[in-house]
Write a protein that holds these residues in place. Structure first.
Motif, PDB file in Angstrom:
ATOM      1  N   TRP A  11       0.917  -1.033   0.003  1.00 49.17           N
ATOM      2  CA  TRP A  11       0.093  -0.022   0.056  1.00 49.17           C
ATOM      3  C   TRP A  11       0.951   1.255   0.133  1.00 49.17           C
ATOM      4  O   TRP A  11       0.580   2.342  -0.651  1.00 49.17           O
ATOM      5  CB  TRP A  11      -0.828   0.190   1.190  1.00 49.17           C
ATOM      6  N   SER A  24      -7.152   7.973  -1.328  1.00 50.83           N
ATOM      7  CA  SER A  24      -8.602   8.419  -1.123  1.00 50.83           C
ATOM      8  C   SER A  24      -8.858   7.414   0.213  1.00 50.83           C
ATOM      9  O   SER A  24      -9.574   7.913   1.223  1.00 50.83           O
ATOM     10  CB  SER A  24      -9.493   8.002  -2.085  1.00 50.83           C
ATOM     11  N   GLU A  36      -6.449   0.911  11.487  1.00 51.11           N
ATOM     12  CA  GLU A  36      -5.307   1.002  10.425  1.00 51.11           C
ATOM     13  C   GLU A  36      -4.735   2.327  10.395  1.00 51.11           C
ATOM     14  O   GLU A  36      -3.728   2.398   9.992  1.00 51.11           O
ATOM     15  CB  GLU A  36      -5.855   0.721   9.233  1.00 51.11           C
ATOM     16  N   PHE A 115      -6.457  16.630  -7.096  1.00 50.21           N
ATOM     17  CA  PHE A 115      -6.976  15.793  -6.275  1.00 50.21           C
ATOM     18  C   PHE A 115      -7.559  16.589  -5.264  1.00 50.21           C
ATOM     19  O   PHE A 115      -7.098  17.321  -4.522  1.00 50.21           O
ATOM     20  CB  PHE A 115      -6.068  14.761  -5.818  1.00 50.21           C
ATOM     21  N   ILE A 116      -9.057  16.620  -5.301  1.00 49.66           N
ATOM     22  CA  ILE A 116      -9.865  17.359  -4.151  1.00 49.66           C
ATOM     23  C   ILE A 116     -10.654  16.372  -3.286  1.00 49.66           C
ATOM     24  O   ILE A 116     -11.148  15.328  -3.745  1.00 49.66           O
ATOM     25  CB  ILE A 116     -10.803  18.162  -5.029  1.00 49.66           C
TER      26      ILE A 116
ATOM     27  N   VAL B   2     -11.009  -5.703   6.924  1.00 51.85           N
ATOM     28  CA  VAL B   2     -11.168  -4.470   7.857  1.00 51.85           C
ATOM     29  C   VAL B   2     -11.900  -5.123   8.889  1.00 51.85           C
ATOM     30  O   VAL B   2     -12.906  -5.742   8.937  1.00 51.85           O
ATOM     31  CB  VAL B   2     -11.711  -3.484   7.084  1.00 51.85           C
ATOM     32  N   GLN B  59     -14.053   8.059  -6.727  1.00 45.48           N
ATOM     33  CA  GLN B  59     -12.771   7.604  -6.285  1.00 45.48           C
ATOM     34  C   GLN B  59     -12.179   8.702  -4.845  1.00 45.48           C
ATOM     35  O   GLN B  59     -11.890   8.391  -3.988  1.00 45.48           O
ATOM     36  CB  GLN B  59     -11.771   7.774  -7.420  1.00 45.48           C
ATOM     37  N   GLU B  60     -12.332  10.030  -5.392  1.00 42.70           N
ATOM     38  CA  GLU B  60     -11.572  10.927  -4.448  1.00 42.70           C
ATOM     39  C   GLU B  60     -12.283  11.131  -3.267  1.00 42.70           C
ATOM     40  O   GLU B  60     -11.684  11.422  -2.219  1.00 42.70           O
ATOM     41  CB  GLU B  60     -11.361  12.287  -5.254  1.00 42.70           C
ATOM     42  N   ASP B  62     -14.223   8.770  -1.704  1.00 40.30           N
ATOM     43  CA  ASP B  62     -14.344   7.434  -1.182  1.00 40.30           C
ATOM     44  C   ASP B  62     -15.783   7.198  -0.535  1.00 40.30           C
ATOM     45  O   ASP B  62     -15.951   6.997   0.709  1.00 40.30           O
ATOM     46  CB  ASP B  62     -13.404   7.479   0.100  1.00 40.30           C
ATOM     47  N   TYR B  90     -14.621   0.057  -8.895  1.00 44.87           N
ATOM     48  CA  TYR B  90     -15.415   0.464  -7.691  1.00 44.87           C
ATOM     49  C   TYR B  90     -16.700  -0.404  -7.706  1.00 44.87           C
ATOM     50  O   TYR B  90     -18.061   0.388  -7.078  1.00 44.87           O
ATOM     51  CB  TYR B  90     -15.591   2.001  -7.928  1.00 44.87           C
ATOM     52  N   HIS B  92     -17.668  -2.015  -4.998  1.00 51.00           N
ATOM     53  CA  HIS B  92     -18.069  -2.187  -3.919  1.00 51.00           C
ATOM     54  C   HIS B  92     -19.242  -1.047  -3.557  1.00 51.00           C
ATOM     55  O   HIS B  92     -20.090  -1.212  -2.630  1.00 51.00           O
ATOM     56  CB  HIS B  92     -17.227  -2.094  -2.881  1.00 51.00           C
ATOM     57  N   VAL B 144     -10.902  -2.052  -0.612  1.00 46.09           N
ATOM     58  CA  VAL B 144     -10.122  -1.895  -2.009  1.00 46.09           C
ATOM     59  C   VAL B 144      -8.716  -1.934  -1.483  1.00 46.09           C
ATOM     60  O   VAL B 144      -7.819  -2.226  -2.421  1.00 46.09           O
ATOM     61  CB  VAL B 144     -10.549  -0.609  -2.562  1.00 46.09           C
ATOM     62  N   VAL B 145      -8.054  -1.815  -0.517  1.00 41.28           N
ATOM     63  CA  VAL B 145      -6.742  -1.775  -0.052  1.00 41.28           C
ATOM     64  C   VAL B 145      -6.626  -1.746   1.539  1.00 41.28           C
ATOM     65  O   VAL B 145      -7.620  -1.524   2.171  1.00 41.28           O
ATOM     66  CB  VAL B 145      -5.927  -0.445  -0.518  1.00 41.28           C
ATOM     67  N   THR B 146      -5.658  -2.647   1.981  1.00 39.40           N
ATOM     68  CA  THR B 146      -5.702  -2.861   3.195  1.00 39.40           C
ATOM     69  C   THR B 146      -4.318  -2.037   3.906  1.00 39.40           C
ATOM     70  O   THR B 146      -3.327  -2.091   3.013  1.00 39.40           O
ATOM     71  CB  THR B 146      -5.510  -4.142   3.736  1.00 39.40           C
ATOM     72  N   PHE B 147      -4.237  -1.594   4.905  1.00 43.44           N
ATOM     73  CA  PHE B 147      -3.062  -0.833   5.483  1.00 43.44           C
ATOM     74  C   PHE B 147      -2.451  -1.564   6.599  1.00 43.44           C
ATOM     75  O   PHE B 147      -3.163  -1.871   7.587  1.00 43.44           O
ATOM     76  CB  PHE B 147      -3.586   0.391   5.936  1.00 43.44           C
TER      77      PHE B 147
END
Lengths: 321, 148
Positions: A11, A24, A36, A115-116, B2, B59-60, B62, B90, B92, B144-147
């Protein structure tokens, strides 16, 4: 970019490459402070400090979003990566929010280097949301050259932007307030650059003069004179001058910047103090006790002064631990 | 994956928008206000959005739910929007459509992946309830991504 000994996490690699989906979602995690969040903060910490952070603040309706729109157009045309954080107020009643600042930036939506992100203030006072400084950091790590923070339409005391943005642009509109307003303490004091927006309207020069007169009364800095610029976000008048002033101020900051790290810690202390205050306030408002009731009653009748009552409440809170 | 308990308390984020050439935005404004008043965070746009822009906004910002209002046949663009969202990864995000959708067209929308069509006469309670359920479902989808 520093090469780490151990392989970077997938990531983090994607984020550092500017992946918008990762950025995002990372913002959401930081905003919601889920489990996280700490992994993200630890991961990005070595990669911070590259972006220029510019704050735009001012009363509701002075044209902050529209001016930001003109400014980001100019930056994007130079090929810079631009991040915008647009903060709008949450309802104190329902907790909900309508986030509509980016409507005024719609003309730039197609730009790939822009990117906003809209953030709700989540009832945090000070013109920003509590997570704003973390969102700045994660945008910084994702390779933004410039990060613009647009505050909630701020009144006279919402000066928290000063903690986070290195360059503060305070936007005013012609004919707002008189010369007494201009010398009051608060938002005008934090300005590195003052802007009279909507300069196509009458009273522009009058307001400009008042602001300049206010600056004369302020103690001068040895290395910077706060400019008062006229802009019109509609036809673009003065926007490139604004951009030049921001760049010039960046140079001044670079000269000054000897205690950068220390300032970061001071900022954290202030943010932590705010966070503690929020939590204590929430707990106090939610609990009912006879003791609190009698303290309130005493303050109401004038038997107890606010200072004394505050100390008593703090003592009570500490003794319960 | 999550963890679930803390994410469930999270405020739902909903994008309320209109695609195509129809500018009747009273309905989308009313729904946006309903959602705000029930404690959601609403990203509101003007009408006339392009499909690409809606994907970029999704996307931006979320968002969990994408609410599209249509009153003058622009609902027929929605299958294209659904395909664009899938292509961008996207799937989900839950998509709901509200406004004037002829009964005969509802199946087209549902087949393309729309979760629900709110016809005229839908109540505030119904809209708010369903959208908040959809937001919860969207969050339970694999991240969509894991931290780590």
């Amino acid at each position: 970019m520093a090469v780490k000994k151990n392989r970077p996490k997938p990531w983090l690699k994607r984020l550092l490459n500017g992946d918008r989906t990762v950025l995002s979602r990372a913002i959401s995690v930081l905003e919601n402070e889920t489990n996280e969040a700490s992994a993200i903060i630890r991961g990005i910490y070595p990669h911070l400090g590259n972006a220029m952070v510019v704050g735009f603040t001012g009363s509701p309706g002075v044209g902050k979003s529209t001016l930001v729109n003109s400014y980001i157009k100019l930056l994007c045309e130079k090929g810079l990566q631009v991040g915008v954080i647009a903060v709008d107020p949450s309802s104190p009643l329902s907790g909900g929010a309508i986030l509509g600042d980016r409507i005024r930036m719609a003309a730039q939506e197609h730009l790939r280097n822009l990117f906003i992100r809209s953030l709700a203030s989540r009832c945090h006072v000070g013109g920003l949301s509590r997570a704003t400084s973390r969102v700045v950091d994660v945008m910084d790590a994702a390779g933004m050259d410039v990060i613009i923070i647009e505050t909630v339409g701020a009144g006279q005391s919402e000066v928290e932007i000063a903690e986070i943005a290195s360059t503060k642009v305070v936007v005013c509109a012609p004919g707002m307030g008189d010369d007494i307003q201009a010398i009051k303490a608060g938002i005008l004091e934090i300005a590195d650059i003052l802007v009279v927006n909507k300069c196509d309207l009458p009273l522009t020069n009058h307001t400009n003069r008042q602001l300049k007169a206010m600056l004369v009364l302020r103690e001068a800095l040895p290395d910077w004179t706060t400019p008062v610029l006229n802009t019109s976000a509609i036809d673009g008048t003065g926007v490139s001058e604004l951009s030049d002033a921001i760049d010039e101020y960046k140079g001044v900051l670079a000269q000054r910047n000897s205690d950068g790290k220390d300032k970061g810690k001071k900022r954290m202390l202030r943010l932590l103090a705010n966070s503690v205050a929020d939590k204590v306030k929430k707990d106090l408002l939610e609990t009912t006790s006879l003791e609190m009731d009698s303290i309130c009653d005493a303050v109401l009748k004038g038997e107890l002064m606010f200072n004394e009552a505050t100390n008593r409440v703090i003592d009570k809170l500490l003794s319960h631990q | 994956m999550v963890e679930s308990e803390s994410r469930e308390a999270i405020i739902p984020r909903v994008l309320v928008t209109k695609i195509g050439l129809d500018g009747h935005d009273r309905g989308s404004r009313i729904v946006a206000a309903w959602l705000r008043d029930s404690g959601m965070e609403v990203i509101y746009t003007a009408p006339w959005q392009k499909i690409d822009t809606v994907v970029k906004l999704t996307q931006e910002e979320d968002v969990d739910v994408l609410a599209v209002s249509s009153l003058a046949t622009d609902h027929l663009l929605i299958p294209k929007l659904m395909a664009a969202l899938r292509e961008a990864g996207y799937q989900h995000v839950k998509v709901v459509v509200g406004g004037i959708v002829p009964d005969a067209d509802e199946a087209i929308l549902l087949d393309s992946g729309v979760s629900r069509v709110f016809h005229t006469g839908s109540t505030k309670e119904e809209v708010v309830q369903r959208i908040s359920e959809f937001a919860e479902e969207a969050r339970k989808a694999p991240a969509v991504v894991t931290f780590d």
